[in-house]
Design a protein around this motif. Structure first.
Motif, PDB file in Angstrom:
ATOM      1  N   MET A  20      -4.097   6.978   2.901  1.00 30.41           N
ATOM      2  CA  MET A  20      -4.330   6.682   4.298  1.00 30.41           C
ATOM      3  C   MET A  20      -3.316   7.410   5.163  1.00 30.41           C
ATOM      4  SD  MET A  20      -5.021   2.635   4.434  1.00 30.41           S
ATOM      5  CE  MET A  20      -6.244   1.913   3.434  1.00 30.41           C
ATOM      6  N   THR A  21      -3.777   7.819   6.299  1.00 29.71           N
ATOM      7  CA  THR A  21      -2.879   8.510   7.216  1.00 29.71           C
ATOM      8  C   THR A  21      -3.119   8.027   8.631  1.00 29.71           C
ATOM      9  OG1 THR A  21      -4.451  10.300   7.512  1.00 29.71           O
ATOM     10  CG2 THR A  21      -2.769  10.601   5.787  1.00 29.71           C
ATOM     11  N   GLY A  22      -2.187   8.304   9.495  1.00 32.32           N
ATOM     12  CA  GLY A  22      -2.343   7.982  10.907  1.00 32.32           C
ATOM     13  C   GLY A  22      -2.443   6.498  11.157  1.00 32.32           C
ATOM     14  N   GLU A  23      -3.382   6.106  12.020  1.00 35.02           N
ATOM     15  CA  GLU A  23      -3.533   4.704  12.408  1.00 35.02           C
ATOM     16  C   GLU A  23      -4.049   3.824  11.272  1.00 35.02           C
ATOM     17  OE1 GLU A  23      -4.485   5.654  17.082  1.00 35.02           O
ATOM     18  OE2 GLU A  23      -5.888   4.480  15.910  1.00 35.02           O
ATOM     19  N   ASP A  24      -4.667   4.416  10.251  1.00 35.12           N
ATOM     20  CA  ASP A  24      -5.204   3.649   9.134  1.00 35.12           C
ATOM     21  C   ASP A  24      -4.147   3.296   8.093  1.00 35.12           C
ATOM     22  OD1 ASP A  24      -7.741   3.765  10.227  1.00 35.12           O
ATOM     23  OD2 ASP A  24      -8.210   5.641   9.219  1.00 35.12           O
ATOM     24  N   ALA A  25      -2.970   3.898   8.157  1.00 37.33           N
ATOM     25  CA  ALA A  25      -1.925   3.661   7.162  1.00 37.33           C
ATOM     26  C   ALA A  25      -1.367   2.249   7.305  1.00 37.33           C
ATOM     27  CB  ALA A  25      -0.800   4.680   7.326  1.00 37.33           C
ATOM     28  N   PRO A  26      -1.060   1.599   6.169  1.00 44.04           N
ATOM     29  CA  PRO A  26      -0.468   0.264   6.258  1.00 44.04           C
ATOM     30  C   PRO A  26       0.921   0.324   6.891  1.00 44.04           C
ATOM     31  CG  PRO A  26      -0.426   1.054   3.996  1.00 44.04           C
ATOM     32  CD  PRO A  26      -1.195   2.064   4.805  1.00 44.04           C
ATOM     33  N   THR A  27       1.255  -0.717   7.645  1.00 49.41           N
ATOM     34  CA  THR A  27       2.568  -0.780   8.271  1.00 49.41           C
ATOM     35  C   THR A  27       3.585  -1.233   7.238  1.00 49.41           C
ATOM     36  OG1 THR A  27       1.574  -1.390  10.381  1.00 49.41           O
ATOM     37  CG2 THR A  27       3.919  -1.837  10.114  1.00 49.41           C
ATOM     38  N   PRO A  28       4.579  -0.425   6.953  1.00 49.93           N
ATOM     39  CA  PRO A  28       5.595  -0.862   5.991  1.00 49.93           C
ATOM     40  C   PRO A  28       6.531  -1.876   6.629  1.00 49.93           C
ATOM     41  CG  PRO A  28       6.052   1.373   6.754  1.00 49.93           C
ATOM     42  CD  PRO A  28       4.782   0.932   7.407  1.00 49.93           C
ATOM     43  N   TRP A  29       6.942  -2.825   5.827  1.00 54.65           N
ATOM     44  CA  TRP A  29       7.866  -3.866   6.263  1.00 54.65           C
ATOM     45  C   TRP A  29       9.147  -3.748   5.464  1.00 54.65           C
ATOM     46  CZ3 TRP A  29       6.638  -6.781  10.390  1.00 54.65           C
ATOM     47  CH2 TRP A  29       5.305  -6.738  10.805  1.00 54.65           C
ATOM     48  N   VAL A  30      10.247  -4.069   6.099  1.00 58.27           N
ATOM     49  CA  VAL A  30      11.557  -3.950   5.458  1.00 58.27           C
ATOM     50  C   VAL A  30      12.239  -5.308   5.446  1.00 58.27           C
ATOM     51  CG1 VAL A  30      13.820  -2.832   5.558  1.00 58.27           C
ATOM     52  CG2 VAL A  30      11.788  -1.577   6.275  1.00 58.27           C
ATOM     53  N   VAL A  31      12.789  -5.668   4.289  1.00 58.70           N
ATOM     54  CA  VAL A  31      13.623  -6.860   4.178  1.00 58.70           C
ATOM     55  C   VAL A  31      15.069  -6.390   4.303  1.00 58.70           C
ATOM     56  CG1 VAL A  31      14.336  -8.794   2.736  1.00 58.70           C
ATOM     57  CG2 VAL A  31      11.958  -8.015   2.690  1.00 58.70           C
ATOM     58  N   TRP A  32      15.757  -6.942   5.280  1.00 54.48           N
ATOM     59  CA  TRP A  32      17.150  -6.602   5.542  1.00 54.48           C
ATOM     60  C   TRP A  32      18.073  -7.731   5.093  1.00 54.48           C
ATOM     61  CZ3 TRP A  32      19.131  -2.153   7.638  1.00 54.48           C
ATOM     62  CH2 TRP A  32      18.224  -1.261   8.184  1.00 54.48           C
ATOM     63  N   ARG A  33      19.312  -7.382   4.768  1.00 56.38           N
ATOM     64  CA  ARG A  33      20.337  -8.359   4.433  1.00 56.38           C
ATOM     65  C   ARG A  33      21.583  -8.052   5.239  1.00 56.38           C
ATOM     66  NH1 ARG A  33      24.814  -8.270   0.840  1.00 56.38           N
ATOM     67  NH2 ARG A  33      24.129  -6.287  -0.002  1.00 56.38           N
ATOM     68  N   GLN A  34      22.202  -9.079   5.778  1.00 59.01           N
ATOM     69  CA  GLN A  34      23.497  -8.927   6.442  1.00 59.01           C
ATOM     70  C   GLN A  34      24.493  -9.807   5.701  1.00 59.01           C
ATOM     71  OE1 GLN A  34      23.733  -8.898  10.765  1.00 59.01           O
ATOM     72  NE2 GLN A  34      25.518 -10.244  10.638  1.00 59.01           N
ATOM     73  N   ASP A  35      25.597  -9.203   5.254  1.00 56.12           N
ATOM     74  CA  ASP A  35      26.593  -9.974   4.515  1.00 56.12           C
ATOM     75  C   ASP A  35      27.556 -10.670   5.465  1.00 56.12           C
ATOM     76  OD1 ASP A  35      28.529  -8.063   5.272  1.00 56.12           O
ATOM     77  OD2 ASP A  35      28.499  -7.060   3.338  1.00 56.12           O
ATOM     78  N   ASP A  36      28.491 -11.409   4.908  1.00 54.36           N
ATOM     79  CA  ASP A  36      29.405 -12.193   5.738  1.00 54.36           C
ATOM     80  C   ASP A  36      30.418 -11.332   6.491  1.00 54.36           C
ATOM     81  OD1 ASP A  36      30.517 -11.621   3.271  1.00 54.36           O
ATOM     82  OD2 ASP A  36      31.557 -13.514   3.088  1.00 54.36           O
ATOM     83  N   ASN A  37      30.441 -10.029   6.225  1.00 57.25           N
ATOM     84  CA  ASN A  37      31.296  -9.102   6.971  1.00 57.25           C
ATOM     85  C   ASN A  37      30.528  -8.373   8.074  1.00 57.25           C
ATOM     86  OD1 ASN A  37      33.707  -9.568   5.470  1.00 57.25           O
ATOM     87  ND2 ASN A  37      32.848  -8.337   3.808  1.00 57.25           N
TER      88      ASN A  37
END
Length: 54
Positions: free
Chosen positions: A1-18
């Motif tokens: 798939m390309t363009g508007e038909d491509a799936p939207t990728p999602w990102v899981v982020w992590r923030q540490d205690d620093n």
């Protein structure tokens, strides 16, 4: 798939205690990303996890 038909990728982020932020994983669906973030949060560490569009 390309363009508007491509799936939207999602990102899981992590923030540490620093305040450092890291990409944990890129996911094909929001549901997959949410599930991973919830699993990581349930471990009880001090890190903060959230999901965002890539």
């Amino acid at each position: 798939m390309t363009g508007e038909d491509a799936p939207t990728p999602w990102v899981v982020w992590r923030q540490d205690d620093n305040g450092n932020r890291f990409v944990v994983r890129r996911c094909a669906t929001r549901a997959e990303a949410d599930e991973l973030a919830e699993t990581m949060e349930a471990r009880g560490h001090k890190q903060l996890y959230w999901v965002a569009e890539a």
